[in-house]
Design a protein around this motif. Sequence first.
Motif, PDB file in Angstrom:
ATOM      1  N   ARG A   6       0.836  -1.220   0.000  1.00 17.20           N
ATOM      2  CA  ARG A   6       0.000   0.000   0.000  1.00 17.20           C
ATOM      3  C   ARG A   6       0.865   1.262   0.000  1.00 17.20           C
ATOM      4  O   ARG A   6       0.564   2.231  -0.681  1.00 17.20           O
ATOM      5  CB  ARG A   6      -0.935  -0.014   1.203  1.00 17.20           C
ATOM      6  CG  ARG A   6      -2.124  -0.935   1.046  1.00 17.20           C
ATOM      7  CD  ARG A   6      -3.151  -0.738   2.147  1.00 17.20           C
ATOM      8  NE  ARG A   6      -2.613  -1.004   3.482  1.00 17.20           N
ATOM      9  CZ  ARG A   6      -2.506  -2.209   4.034  1.00 17.20           C
ATOM     10  NH1 ARG A   6      -2.886  -3.276   3.372  1.00 17.20           N
ATOM     11  NH2 ARG A   6      -2.014  -2.353   5.241  1.00 17.20           N
ATOM     12  N   ASP A  63      -3.904  -3.852  -5.498  1.00 16.56           N
ATOM     13  CA  ASP A  63      -4.964  -4.809  -5.177  1.00 16.56           C
ATOM     14  C   ASP A  63      -4.726  -6.150  -5.858  1.00 16.56           C
ATOM     15  O   ASP A  63      -4.942  -7.206  -5.268  1.00 16.56           O
ATOM     16  CB  ASP A  63      -6.331  -4.250  -5.574  1.00 16.56           C
ATOM     17  CG  ASP A  63      -6.788  -3.131  -4.656  1.00 16.56           C
ATOM     18  OD1 ASP A  63      -6.269  -3.034  -3.529  1.00 16.56           O
ATOM     19  OD2 ASP A  63      -7.665  -2.353  -5.081  1.00 16.56           O
ATOM     20  N   GLU A  64      -4.280  -6.113  -7.094  1.00 16.49           N
ATOM     21  CA  GLU A  64      -4.005  -7.353  -7.815  1.00 16.49           C
ATOM     22  C   GLU A  64      -2.855  -8.114  -7.158  1.00 16.49           C
ATOM     23  O   GLU A  64      -2.916  -9.335  -6.974  1.00 16.49           O
ATOM     24  CB  GLU A  64      -3.668  -7.047  -9.278  1.00 16.49           C
ATOM     25  CG  GLU A  64      -3.463  -8.278 -10.118  1.00 16.49           C
ATOM     26  CD  GLU A  64      -3.180  -7.941 -11.578  1.00 16.49           C
ATOM     27  OE1 GLU A  64      -2.790  -8.867 -12.302  1.00 16.49           O
ATOM     28  OE2 GLU A  64      -3.338  -6.775 -11.990  1.00 16.49           O
ATOM     29  N   ALA A  85      -1.911  -7.844  -4.029  1.00 18.27           N
ATOM     30  CA  ALA A  85      -2.379  -8.305  -2.720  1.00 18.27           C
ATOM     31  C   ALA A  85      -3.183  -9.588  -2.869  1.00 18.27           C
ATOM     32  O   ALA A  85      -3.042 -10.522  -2.065  1.00 18.27           O
ATOM     33  CB  ALA A  85      -3.214  -7.224  -2.042  1.00 18.27           C
ATOM     34  N   GLY A  86      -4.011  -9.668  -3.907  1.00 19.21           N
ATOM     35  CA  GLY A  86      -4.790 -10.874  -4.151  1.00 19.21           C
ATOM     36  C   GLY A  86      -3.910 -12.071  -4.463  1.00 19.21           C
ATOM     37  O   GLY A  86      -4.225 -13.204  -4.093  1.00 19.21           O
TER      38      GLY A  86
END
Length: 135
Positions: free
Chosen positions: A102, A110-111, A113-114
């Motif tokens: 972040r 986000d990608e 993190a996924g």
Amino acid sequence: MDLAGYLGVAAAKHSALTAAACELGALAAGASRNQADHLRRFGNDIGLARTHVDDVLALHDDLVDGCRGLRLVAAAAGDGDGRTWCEQQAELLLARGLSHLRQAGLVEADELAGFARPVATGRCAAVVPPQPAGR
């Protein structure tokens, strides 16, 4: 080897490669030095979390081969069977890695993190202890 020594070796052997790949990939893609530093820290934390997961999964192999993986070292240090401790540490490392992600301020955060969650911790819960031969 004590727990701190084992973690130092694990970081040097396993998470360093993930950290370098994240940092070099960021620099090659034109990231700033600050972003690359955060991505290196992200890779380091995710790589070390993965070591915790791998050592939970490798307990049977450790027992058969006479090795002392992280789970056994943690158990010897008084942390139960070591599995819960490894899983908790993997979750903490994942949270710290995601914080660095972040802070890098990437559109793709986000990608990434996924992708990081199953790599760092996803298989712990699915592990079934090996059954003795003949069952």
